[in-house]
Motif scaffolding. Structure first.
Motif, PDB file in Angstrom:
ATOM      1  N   ALA A 104     -16.544  -5.958  -3.474  1.00  0.00           N
ATOM      2  CA  ALA A 104     -17.346  -4.972  -3.376  1.00  0.00           C
ATOM      3  C   ALA A 104     -18.827  -5.146  -3.874  1.00  0.00           C
ATOM      4  CB  ALA A 104     -16.741  -3.532  -3.970  1.00  0.00           C
TER       5      ALA A 104
ATOM      6  N   LYS B  70     -21.849  -4.453  -3.027  1.00  0.00           N
ATOM      7  CA  LYS B  70     -22.736  -3.397  -3.024  1.00  0.00           C
ATOM      8  C   LYS B  70     -21.985  -2.102  -2.581  1.00  0.00           C
ATOM      9  CE  LYS B  70     -24.685  -4.631   1.491  1.00  0.00           C
ATOM     10  NZ  LYS B  70     -25.771  -4.921   2.317  1.00  0.00           N
ATOM     11  N   ASP B  71     -22.724  -0.935  -2.692  1.00  0.00           N
ATOM     12  CA  ASP B  71     -22.434   0.364  -2.411  1.00  0.00           C
ATOM     13  C   ASP B  71     -22.006   0.338  -0.853  1.00  0.00           C
ATOM     14  OD1 ASP B  71     -22.571   0.983  -4.989  1.00  0.00           O
ATOM     15  OD2 ASP B  71     -23.765   2.916  -4.581  1.00  0.00           O
ATOM     16  N   LYS B  72     -20.993   0.976  -0.369  1.00  0.00           N
ATOM     17  CA  LYS B  72     -20.826   1.204   1.209  1.00  0.00           C
ATOM     18  C   LYS B  72     -20.443   2.653   1.381  1.00  0.00           C
ATOM     19  CE  LYS B  72     -17.711   0.021   4.823  1.00  0.00           C
ATOM     20  NZ  LYS B  72     -18.360  -0.641   5.917  1.00  0.00           N
ATOM     21  N   LYS B  73     -21.250   3.237   2.413  1.00  0.00           N
ATOM     22  CA  LYS B  73     -20.991   4.546   2.922  1.00  0.00           C
ATOM     23  C   LYS B  73     -19.815   4.725   3.680  1.00  0.00           C
ATOM     24  CE  LYS B  73     -25.402   6.918   2.495  1.00  0.00           C
ATOM     25  NZ  LYS B  73     -26.361   7.612   3.333  1.00  0.00           N
TER      26      LYS B  73
ATOM     27  N   GLY C 154     -15.757   4.893   1.935  1.00  0.00           N
ATOM     28  CA  GLY C 154     -16.841   3.919   1.409  1.00  0.00           C
ATOM     29  C   GLY C 154     -16.466   3.579  -0.192  1.00  0.00           C
ATOM     30  N   TYR C 155     -17.114   2.920  -0.479  1.00  0.00           N
ATOM     31  CA  TYR C 155     -16.798   2.563  -2.054  1.00  0.00           C
ATOM     32  C   TYR C 155     -18.422   2.460  -2.920  1.00  0.00           C
ATOM     33  CZ  TYR C 155     -17.115  -1.995   0.402  1.00  0.00           C
ATOM     34  OH  TYR C 155     -17.751  -3.075   1.135  1.00  0.00           O
TER      35      TYR C 155
ATOM     36  N   GLU D 292     -13.450   2.254   5.049  1.00  0.00           N
ATOM     37  CA  GLU D 292     -14.108   2.449   5.971  1.00  0.00           C
ATOM     38  C   GLU D 292     -14.145   4.263   6.152  1.00  0.00           C
ATOM     39  OE1 GLU D 292     -15.613   1.067   8.901  1.00  0.00           O
ATOM     40  OE2 GLU D 292     -15.538  -0.797   7.681  1.00  0.00           O
TER      41      GLU D 292
ATOM     42  N   LYS E  24     -20.438  -0.180  -5.671  1.00  0.00           N
ATOM     43  CA  LYS E  24     -20.145  -1.522  -6.193  1.00  0.00           C
ATOM     44  C   LYS E  24     -19.418  -1.769  -7.240  1.00  0.00           C
ATOM     45  CE  LYS E  24     -24.025  -4.630  -7.835  1.00  0.00           C
ATOM     46  NZ  LYS E  24     -25.381  -4.480  -8.134  1.00  0.00           N
TER      47      LYS E  24
END
Ligand code: ATP
Ligand code: MG
Length: 453
Positions: A225, A227-230, A216-217, A213, A219
């Motif tokens: 995971a 897709k990319d997460k901000k 972020g991470y 959270e 992909k």
């Protein structure tokens, strides 16, 4: 350095205008010129002058016409009219149209100096006041923080001051004291208010998710995971993060958080690239972080990073004077929510609410009033609406107070306070009126309301 006061001189006689410009500049003003009424109006539309000094008799567009246009556009700008002795009647007409003052020609320079100074001060005070009022209105309208006790007034003052700085803030206080509300006030009154304010509850999210959270991470960095997460740090860039229940943050996360704060950079999990971030951190906790530090459960370095400024939310018991006020506020809210029309609360029931210990603070009071509203069938909530409070911790606290302190003194002060609170209620919270009825000064009333147990 203080900004110079700006004056627009409007006169179609160029010699007179230049003379005025020179004179006003020697008095320390920033002077701008216009050679007739319509040019003056054009300039007013482009720049917020502090003051206008305008001749009334001009060939193209007269001072009176220009005054009309200017006042329609910006009623708060002071306009001083210059007029010949013979046309004082026109000058009076100008006053009626909203001119600040008039001065007759030939000009008496001493008089001119005083008139301008007064008008400029007036304009300055007016804008200051508007800004102040706006600030207060914003914090109270939007956040709905109720409280007039000295503790709350001090808290709001501190919050307003801090809001304007960029400093990270730690809000401490027992559960239900309004820490989140205070966090809102600080953010929404500050310079970052138009940028994101993202809240994260460190206790509600499992450790691995918390990391994802916050940072972020990318992909494929772990199963799931897709897709990319901000992370929140990136999403809240130029804004602020509210880190709720900071005391619950696991030590590993504390180390990672500290790194982001120190380096002002964040790297998503599994990512190579780091992103610079500019985020204000407002955190809150009901834990005593210093004792957690002693037990090795909280990092001392992180504590000092986040606690640039500390705001302590007072417990409800420390501001009993606010209980009637909060009760009325919640009564209104829950009448509406539950489609009821309970008019108020009996004095005995109010007394009970004031005596109770409120370990859950405002949140507990809020829930109690909601329950009271739902349970009451008559016009007023009475003791039976709050029967469950009788067995509460309030009584225990009373006993311990009496044991620890001078019994006589406590009960006298308590009694006084009750009388004041009841009188205040009867006067619809009008302190001046209540003080008058009790034959004490407002100041005494305030100090008696705020004495601490
Ligand atoms: N001064 C206040 N005026 C009006 N409502 C208040 C006030 N203080 C708290 N409340 C209300 O009480 C409830 C609890 O407030 P809040 O969530 O801000 O407390 P908190 O200190 O963050 O509590 P916790 O430590 O349990 O998270 C909220 O519904 C809030 O709107
Ligand atoms: Mg909270």
């Amino acid at each position: 350095m203080k900004k110079k006061i700006s004056i627009l001189v409007v006169d179609d006689d160029s010699a007179h205008r230049i003379m005025l410009k020179t004179l006003l500049e020697t008095w320390g003003y920033a002077v701008f010129e216009a050679d007739d009424g319509s040019t003056a109006f054009e300039k007013v539309k482009q720049k917020a002058f502090d003051l206008i000094l305008m001749d009334i008799k001009m060939l193209k567009v007269s001072g009176i016409e220009a005054l009309d246009m200017i006042k329609n556009f910006n009623p708060s700008i002071p306009v001083i009219i210059m007029t010949a002795y013979s046309s004082v009647e026109t000058a009076v007409k100008a006053l009626k149209k909203g001119a600040y003052d008039y001065i007759t020609k030939p000009l008496d320079f001493d008089k001119l100096k005083i008139t301008i100074k007064k008008a400029a001060e007036h304009a300055y005070l007016k804008t200051e006041n508007q800004a102040l009022k706006k600030r207060i209105a914003e914090s109270f309208d939007h956040q709905n923080i109720i409280g007039k006790s000295e503790a709350m007034i001090k808290l709001m003052e501190a919050a307003a001051q801090i809001a304007y700085s960029e400093a990270d803030v730690l809000i401490t206080g027992e559960s239900g004291t309004g820490k989140e509300l205070i966090g809102n006030v600080i953010h929404y009154n500050g310079s970052r208010k138009n940028n994101p304010f993202i809240k994260i509850n460190c206790a509600a999210i499992p450790e691995t998710l918390l990391e994802a959270e916050l940072f972020g991470y990318v992909k494929g960095s772990f199963t799931g995971a897709i897709k990319d997460k901000k992370g929140v740090f990136l999403l809240a860039n130029r804004g602020a993060i509210f880190l709720d229940e900071l005391g619950e943050m696991p030590l590993i996360m504390q180390a990672k958080l500290l790194r982001v704060i120190q380096e002002r950079e964040t790297t998503p999990i599994g990512g190579e690239k780091s992103y610079s971030v500019d985020v204000r951190i407002i955190s809150a906790t009901n834990k005593n972080l210093l004792s957690l530090i002693k037990k090795g459960e909280f990092r001392e370095d992180l504590y000092y990073r986040l606690n640039v400024v500390e705001i302590k939310a007072p417990s409800l018991k420390k501001r009993e004077g606010d209980i009637p006020l909060l009760t009325r506020h919640f009564l209104k809210t829950f009448n509406k929510k539950n489609k009821k029309s309970i008019k108020g609360i009996t004095p005995e029931a109010m007394d009970m609410l004031i005596k109770y210990n409120w370990p859950g603070n405002v949140r507990e009071l809020m829930n109690a009033i909601e329950r009271g509203v739902v349970l009451s069938s008559g016009d007023y909530m009475d003791k039976s609406s709050f029967s469950w409070l009788n067995s509460g911790a309030g009584d225990e606290r009373q006993t311990s107070n009496i044991q620890n302190n001078d019994k006589k003194n406590i009960s006298l002060k308590e009694a006084e306070k009750r009388i004041i609170i009841k009188t205040l209620e009867a006067c619809g919270d009008n302190k001046t009126k209540a003080a008058k009825l009790l034959r004490i000064t407002r100041k005494t009333l305030n100090s008696k309301l705020n004495y601490k147990n």
